[in-house]
Motif scaffolding. Structure first.
Motif, PDB file in Angstrom:
ATOM      1  N   SER A  71      26.541  30.535  26.159  1.00  0.00           N
ATOM      2  CA  SER A  71      26.382  31.492  25.111  1.00  0.00           C
ATOM      3  C   SER A  71      25.071  32.274  25.674  1.00  0.00           C
ATOM      4  O   SER A  71      24.149  31.987  25.917  1.00  0.00           O
ATOM      5  CB  SER A  71      25.800  30.724  23.602  1.00  0.00           C
ATOM      6  OG  SER A  71      25.548  31.722  22.867  1.00  0.00           O
ATOM      7  N   ASP A  72      25.013  33.634  25.306  1.00  0.00           N
ATOM      8  CA  ASP A  72      24.195  34.673  25.617  1.00  0.00           C
ATOM      9  C   ASP A  72      22.787  34.249  24.878  1.00  0.00           C
ATOM     10  O   ASP A  72      21.797  34.904  25.296  1.00  0.00           O
ATOM     11  CB  ASP A  72      24.597  36.059  25.182  1.00  0.00           C
ATOM     12  CG  ASP A  72      25.544  36.560  26.004  1.00  0.00           C
ATOM     13  OD1 ASP A  72      25.702  36.130  27.164  1.00  0.00           O
ATOM     14  OD2 ASP A  72      26.506  37.715  25.806  1.00  0.00           O
ATOM     15  N   ASP A  73      22.898  33.761  23.611  1.00  0.00           N
ATOM     16  CA  ASP A  73      21.591  33.505  22.693  1.00  0.00           C
ATOM     17  C   ASP A  73      21.194  32.068  23.117  1.00  0.00           C
ATOM     18  O   ASP A  73      20.153  31.716  22.434  1.00  0.00           O
ATOM     19  CB  ASP A  73      22.104  33.586  21.309  1.00  0.00           C
ATOM     20  CG  ASP A  73      23.270  32.797  20.773  1.00  0.00           C
ATOM     21  OD1 ASP A  73      23.473  31.648  21.616  1.00  0.00           O
ATOM     22  OD2 ASP A  73      23.719  33.027  19.822  1.00  0.00           O
ATOM     23  N   THR A 131      22.356  28.993  22.802  1.00  0.00           N
ATOM     24  CA  THR A 131      22.679  27.753  21.798  1.00  0.00           C
ATOM     25  C   THR A 131      24.113  27.619  22.022  1.00  0.00           C
ATOM     26  O   THR A 131      24.960  28.401  21.651  1.00  0.00           O
ATOM     27  CB  THR A 131      22.366  27.966  20.417  1.00  0.00           C
ATOM     28  OG1 THR A 131      20.733  28.148  20.199  1.00  0.00           O
ATOM     29  CG2 THR A 131      22.882  26.857  19.632  1.00  0.00           C
ATOM     30  N   LYS A 186      31.021  38.572  22.546  1.00  0.00           N
ATOM     31  CA  LYS A 186      29.480  38.049  22.037  1.00  0.00           C
ATOM     32  C   LYS A 186      29.675  37.417  20.827  1.00  0.00           C
ATOM     33  O   LYS A 186      28.823  37.766  19.837  1.00  0.00           O
ATOM     34  CB  LYS A 186      28.834  39.564  22.048  1.00  0.00           C
ATOM     35  CG  LYS A 186      28.643  40.255  23.333  1.00  0.00           C
ATOM     36  CD  LYS A 186      27.690  41.224  23.531  1.00  0.00           C
ATOM     37  CE  LYS A 186      27.673  41.906  24.964  1.00  0.00           C
ATOM     38  NZ  LYS A 186      27.060  40.927  25.774  1.00  0.00           N
ATOM     39  N   PRO A 244      28.183  34.846  18.551  1.00  0.00           N
ATOM     40  CA  PRO A 244      27.080  34.005  18.431  1.00  0.00           C
ATOM     41  C   PRO A 244      27.227  32.562  18.791  1.00  0.00           C
ATOM     42  O   PRO A 244      28.191  31.829  18.090  1.00  0.00           O
ATOM     43  CB  PRO A 244      26.561  34.090  16.966  1.00  0.00           C
ATOM     44  CG  PRO A 244      27.280  35.589  16.501  1.00  0.00           C
ATOM     45  CD  PRO A 244      28.669  35.342  17.113  1.00  0.00           C
ATOM     46  N   GLN A 245      26.420  31.991  19.414  1.00  0.00           N
ATOM     47  CA  GLN A 245      26.041  30.583  19.633  1.00  0.00           C
ATOM     48  C   GLN A 245      27.624  29.931  20.243  1.00  0.00           C
ATOM     49  O   GLN A 245      27.958  28.747  20.065  1.00  0.00           O
ATOM     50  CB  GLN A 245      25.763  29.714  18.495  1.00  0.00           C
ATOM     51  CG  GLN A 245      24.347  29.911  17.850  1.00  0.00           C
ATOM     52  CD  GLN A 245      23.858  29.029  16.801  1.00  0.00           C
ATOM     53  OE1 GLN A 245      24.626  28.244  16.482  1.00  0.00           O
ATOM     54  NE2 GLN A 245      22.881  29.283  16.382  1.00  0.00           N
ATOM     55  N   ARG A 253      27.405  26.689  13.135  1.00  0.00           N
ATOM     56  CA  ARG A 253      26.066  27.471  13.539  1.00  0.00           C
ATOM     57  C   ARG A 253      25.177  26.207  13.608  1.00  0.00           C
ATOM     58  O   ARG A 253      25.335  25.407  12.788  1.00  0.00           O
ATOM     59  CB  ARG A 253      25.805  28.216  12.306  1.00  0.00           C
ATOM     60  CG  ARG A 253      24.261  28.766  12.508  1.00  0.00           C
ATOM     61  CD  ARG A 253      24.088  29.904  11.485  1.00  0.00           C
ATOM     62  NE  ARG A 253      23.811  29.441  10.176  1.00  0.00           N
ATOM     63  CZ  ARG A 253      22.867  28.822   9.708  1.00  0.00           C
ATOM     64  NH1 ARG A 253      21.895  28.417  10.224  1.00  0.00           N
ATOM     65  NH2 ARG A 253      23.146  28.399   8.203  1.00  0.00           N
ATOM     66  N   ASP A 263      18.758  27.717  13.130  1.00  0.00           N
ATOM     67  CA  ASP A 263      18.478  28.762  14.180  1.00  0.00           C
ATOM     68  C   ASP A 263      18.791  30.183  13.750  1.00  0.00           C
ATOM     69  O   ASP A 263      18.735  30.965  14.290  1.00  0.00           O
ATOM     70  CB  ASP A 263      19.802  28.510  15.299  1.00  0.00           C
ATOM     71  CG  ASP A 263      19.441  27.397  16.279  1.00  0.00           C
ATOM     72  OD1 ASP A 263      18.321  26.917  16.152  1.00  0.00           O
ATOM     73  OD2 ASP A 263      20.534  27.153  16.963  1.00  0.00           O
ATOM     74  N   TYR A 267      23.094  34.699  11.166  1.00  0.00           N
ATOM     75  CA  TYR A 267      23.634  35.735  12.004  1.00  0.00           C
ATOM     76  C   TYR A 267      25.056  36.073  11.327  1.00  0.00           C
ATOM     77  O   TYR A 267      25.516  35.475  10.596  1.00  0.00           O
ATOM     78  CB  TYR A 267      23.905  35.278  13.434  1.00  0.00           C
ATOM     79  CG  TYR A 267      24.692  34.399  13.579  1.00  0.00           C
ATOM     80  CD1 TYR A 267      26.064  34.397  13.742  1.00  0.00           C
ATOM     81  CD2 TYR A 267      24.218  32.865  13.985  1.00  0.00           C
ATOM     82  CE1 TYR A 267      26.920  33.270  13.894  1.00  0.00           C
ATOM     83  CE2 TYR A 267      25.050  31.769  14.198  1.00  0.00           C
ATOM     84  CZ  TYR A 267      26.403  32.209  14.219  1.00  0.00           C
ATOM     85  OH  TYR A 267      27.305  31.103  14.294  1.00  0.00           O
TER      86      TYR A 267
END
Length: 263
Positions: A30-32, A34, A60, A62-63, A248, A252, A255
């Motif tokens: 993951s880019d973030d 997590t 993209k 999230p997580q 999620r 964290d 989002y």
């Protein structure tokens, strides 16, 4: 975001091992930072994993880490790189009407065992996205996994132990019908979104999904092939579906899943 209670898994998962996955693949964490979800992408007949690896990164989510797999078999008699998930043509070059997806299902079984074992992914955090033949393989893989869960549950009842049934996280199949008509003691609890064009999944195709899965959302859009990045209305229902099924990690922050893709 839909959050399921579970024993916390590592925030950062180890990358899949080439020694444990019997085909080429592209994996991106993951880019973030997590790795709460894993999106497995399966390409269609005649393609490779490379465009779907790019697609996974462009989403993209999230997580969400992404894993794009290459189908295990080369289509014979072609001069270009083109792959199939299972034998698709007869000796005359005609499409086989009732193909046997066993080669792909055996491969995916081993992949899932590796991911849920050595890599530490909870099964309900593993999500599938497949196009055409890849969508069919993804759907049959979810059913295969669920049958194993039903068997384990039945065995646990026989020995007075309790084993919770753990479905896979979700399935998005684009123009990919089921190859079988499911007969299950209990429908698969993996949420499904079926994205199709108006001429697709006729003659009971949707009925087969509703027979095999307890939660099926049907999205019909005019056009051909994969959802187009330039047409917001095509990706929006898929992104909204993911916003309801992706997990999620608590703590964290909050989002939002966007209803579009970045190039």
């Amino acid at each position: 975001m839909h959050v399921l209670a579970s024993t916390p898994s590592p925030r950062v998962k180890p990358a899949p091992k080439t020694s444990s996955i019997r085909t080429q693949f592209s994996y991106f964490p993951s880019d973030d930072g997590t790795d709460e979800n894993l999106l497995i992408l399966l390409h269609g007949l005649g393609d490779t994993n490379v465009p779907f690896a790019r697609l996974g990164r462009s989403l993209k989510l999230p997580q969400t880490a992404t894993l794009s797999l290459l189908a295990p078999e080369v289509i014979p008699f072609l001069y270009e790189e083109a792959f199939q998930w299972y034998p698709s043509f007869d000796q005359l070059g005609d499409l086989i009407e009732r193909p046997d997806p066993s080669p792909a299902l055996n491969l995916l079984k081993d992949v899932l065992d590796h991911l849920t074992g050595e890599c530490g992914w909870p099964s309900h955090r593993i999500h599938f996205f497949g196009f055409a033949q890849g969508g069919s393989v993804a759907a049959e893989t979810c059913l295969q996994w669920w049958r194993r869960q039903l068997e384990l549950s039945s065995q646990s009842r026989a020995t007075d132990t309790q084993a919770p049934m753990r479905p896979l996280g979700s399935l998005v199949t684009v123009s990919g019908p089921l190859l079988s008509y499911p007969t299950l003691s209990k429908p698969c609890e993996t949420p499904v979104l079926v994205f199709r064009r108006p001429h697709e999944l006729k003659n009971g195709g949707l009925d087969a999904f509703r027979k095999g899965f307890s939660r099926v959302k049907d999205v019909e859009c005019i056009g051909e092939g994969m959802p187009r990045a330039s047409v917001r209305e095509e990706w929006q229902p898929i992104m909204e579906f993911w916003s309801g099924v992706l997990g999620r990690r608590p703590g964290d922050g909050v989002y939002e899943v966007k209803t579009g893709m970045e190039s």
